[in-house]
Structures are given as structure tokens and as C-alpha cells.
Design an enzyme around this catalytic site. Sequence first.
Site, PDB file in Angstrom:
ATOM      1  N   LYS A 102      10.036  -6.033  -0.731  1.00  0.00           N
ATOM      2  CA  LYS A 102      10.094  -4.988   0.293  1.00  0.00           C
ATOM      3  C   LYS A 102      11.067  -5.380   1.402  1.00  0.00           C
ATOM      4  O   LYS A 102      11.891  -4.567   1.836  1.00  0.00           O
ATOM      5  CB  LYS A 102       8.701  -4.721   0.863  1.00  0.00           C
ATOM      6  CG  LYS A 102       7.777  -4.012  -0.107  1.00  0.00           C
ATOM      7  CD  LYS A 102       6.378  -3.890   0.472  1.00  0.00           C
ATOM      8  CE  LYS A 102       5.441  -3.176  -0.482  1.00  0.00           C
ATOM      9  NZ  LYS A 102       4.078  -3.027   0.085  1.00  0.00           N
ATOM     10  N   SER A 159       5.585  -6.735   3.894  1.00  0.00           N
ATOM     11  CA  SER A 159       4.214  -7.204   3.704  1.00  0.00           C
ATOM     12  C   SER A 159       3.580  -6.465   2.540  1.00  0.00           C
ATOM     13  O   SER A 159       3.932  -5.321   2.249  1.00  0.00           O
ATOM     14  CB  SER A 159       3.396  -6.973   4.984  1.00  0.00           C
ATOM     15  OG  SER A 159       2.105  -7.538   4.860  1.00  0.00           O
ATOM     16  N   ASP A 160       2.655  -7.136   1.893  1.00  0.00           N
ATOM     17  CA  ASP A 160       1.899  -6.487   0.831  1.00  0.00           C
ATOM     18  C   ASP A 160       0.518  -7.123   0.757  1.00  0.00           C
ATOM     19  O   ASP A 160       0.348  -8.303   1.074  1.00  0.00           O
ATOM     20  CB  ASP A 160       2.594  -6.616  -0.524  1.00  0.00           C
ATOM     21  CG  ASP A 160       2.007  -5.640  -1.528  1.00  0.00           C
ATOM     22  OD1 ASP A 160       2.281  -4.430  -1.393  1.00  0.00           O
ATOM     23  OD2 ASP A 160       1.253  -6.075  -2.409  1.00  0.00           O
ATOM     24  N   GLN A 161      -0.437  -6.313   0.353  1.00  0.00           N
ATOM     25  CA  GLN A 161      -1.810  -6.788   0.226  1.00  0.00           C
ATOM     26  C   GLN A 161      -2.345  -6.406  -1.143  1.00  0.00           C
ATOM     27  O   GLN A 161      -2.156  -5.275  -1.600  1.00  0.00           O
ATOM     28  CB  GLN A 161      -2.686  -6.160   1.303  1.00  0.00           C
ATOM     29  CG  GLN A 161      -4.129  -6.628   1.253  1.00  0.00           C
ATOM     30  CD  GLN A 161      -4.947  -5.970   2.339  1.00  0.00           C
ATOM     31  OE1 GLN A 161      -5.306  -4.813   2.215  1.00  0.00           O
ATOM     32  NE2 GLN A 161      -5.192  -6.700   3.408  1.00  0.00           N
ATOM     33  N   ALA A 192       0.387 -10.974   1.976  1.00  0.00           N
ATOM     34  CA  ALA A 192       1.622 -11.749   2.108  1.00  0.00           C
ATOM     35  C   ALA A 192       2.557 -11.063   3.091  1.00  0.00           C
ATOM     36  O   ALA A 192       2.564  -9.839   3.217  1.00  0.00           O
ATOM     37  CB  ALA A 192       2.306 -11.880   0.750  1.00  0.00           C
TER      38      ALA A 192
END
Length: 192
Positions: free
Chosen positions: A53, A69-71, A106
Site C-alpha cells: 500500500k 497499514s493493514d490489519q 502492520a
Amino acid sequence: MMPRLILASTSAYRRELLGRLHLDFDTARPEVDEHALPGETPQALATRLAGEKARAVAVRFPEAWVIGSDQVADLDGQALGKPGTLEQARAQLTRMSGRMVRFQTAVSLIGPDGFAAQALDLTDVQVRPLQPQEIERYLAAEPALECAGSFKCEGLGITLFDAIRSNDPTALVGLPLIAVARLLRQAGFSLP
């Protein structure tokens, strides 16, 4: 002059969280395929997507600092995605009932000078045993169809838990601000 900062996300939750740091920033949609690769663990998926991203937006804005960011919700090593439908949300909450779910959040920061750094926050959520009628009442009141795990911890979803264990309370909402602040300081941003 402060360098340009871009959040590689159109999430209202992440935008609100980053706003807490009192920095000027823009947002941009990252246009990334969020499907897991074959055999990819939830942790690897979250870390890869945060980086992808940030890179996707950095290519379009090479002069900017970009946060991605990613979850990923992790139940017994399996990634639980955003449910998208009430049926999927019901199924996720039923599977998580009485179980511990680990949320891997992250964050990646990429700078115009080649700076690149990542961090990962692990948040364990102990979901209390849920009765089918409790799941139905929750989904009727707050259908969190765009949230990993099918709940909003910052809203009524908090009533679904017995405990949350985390080093960063903002991570479960979608952006680990302690890690973000640390990465920004490493990059030279002035934060208190």
C-alpha cells in the site's frame, strides 16, 4: 517546511487515528490487491500489504512520505477478512465465540530519500462466549461489515470481549500510533 505526508488509505478510522498526531497529511487510495498469496500466513499478509500500500502510493507521489497499514484477524493461523455481508459477519462472530483472535496490524513508512521501515503490532482479543441472539443484536445495531473480525472495538463491539491484550490500544482500530510515531521520529518528523 514539513515534508508532505500521505496516508495510503481511504479508511475513516485510520484517518481519524493519524489525525491524533497533529500532523498535516493527505490520503490516497492505494489500489492494491488484498488477497492472500498461497500459503501466506496472516502476519506475512499484513506485513506485505502494508508495504504494498505504501509503495503503490509512493510511486504516484515520489516526493512524499507515505504510511501504509493493514490489519489481518488471525484465528488459529487462518486469516479472517472483512466480512462484506451479514451472513459472513454472523459466521465470523460464531467462529470467534469463546476464542482468542490475534489481530496483526502492520505499518510501513516509505520516504522520498529511500527510507523504508515497518512495524507490526499484535493484539490478542479474547471473545467471550456469544449466544446466537447476542450476535444478531450486535449485527442489527452495528453491522461492522468493513472491519476485520466483524466488530468495532471502538463501538458496541467492545461488549463482545472478555479481554484485549496489546501494546498499543490504537492498533485494534487499524493504525498502531505508537509504532507510527516511532517510525516518523526515526524519519526526522518532530513529534513530542
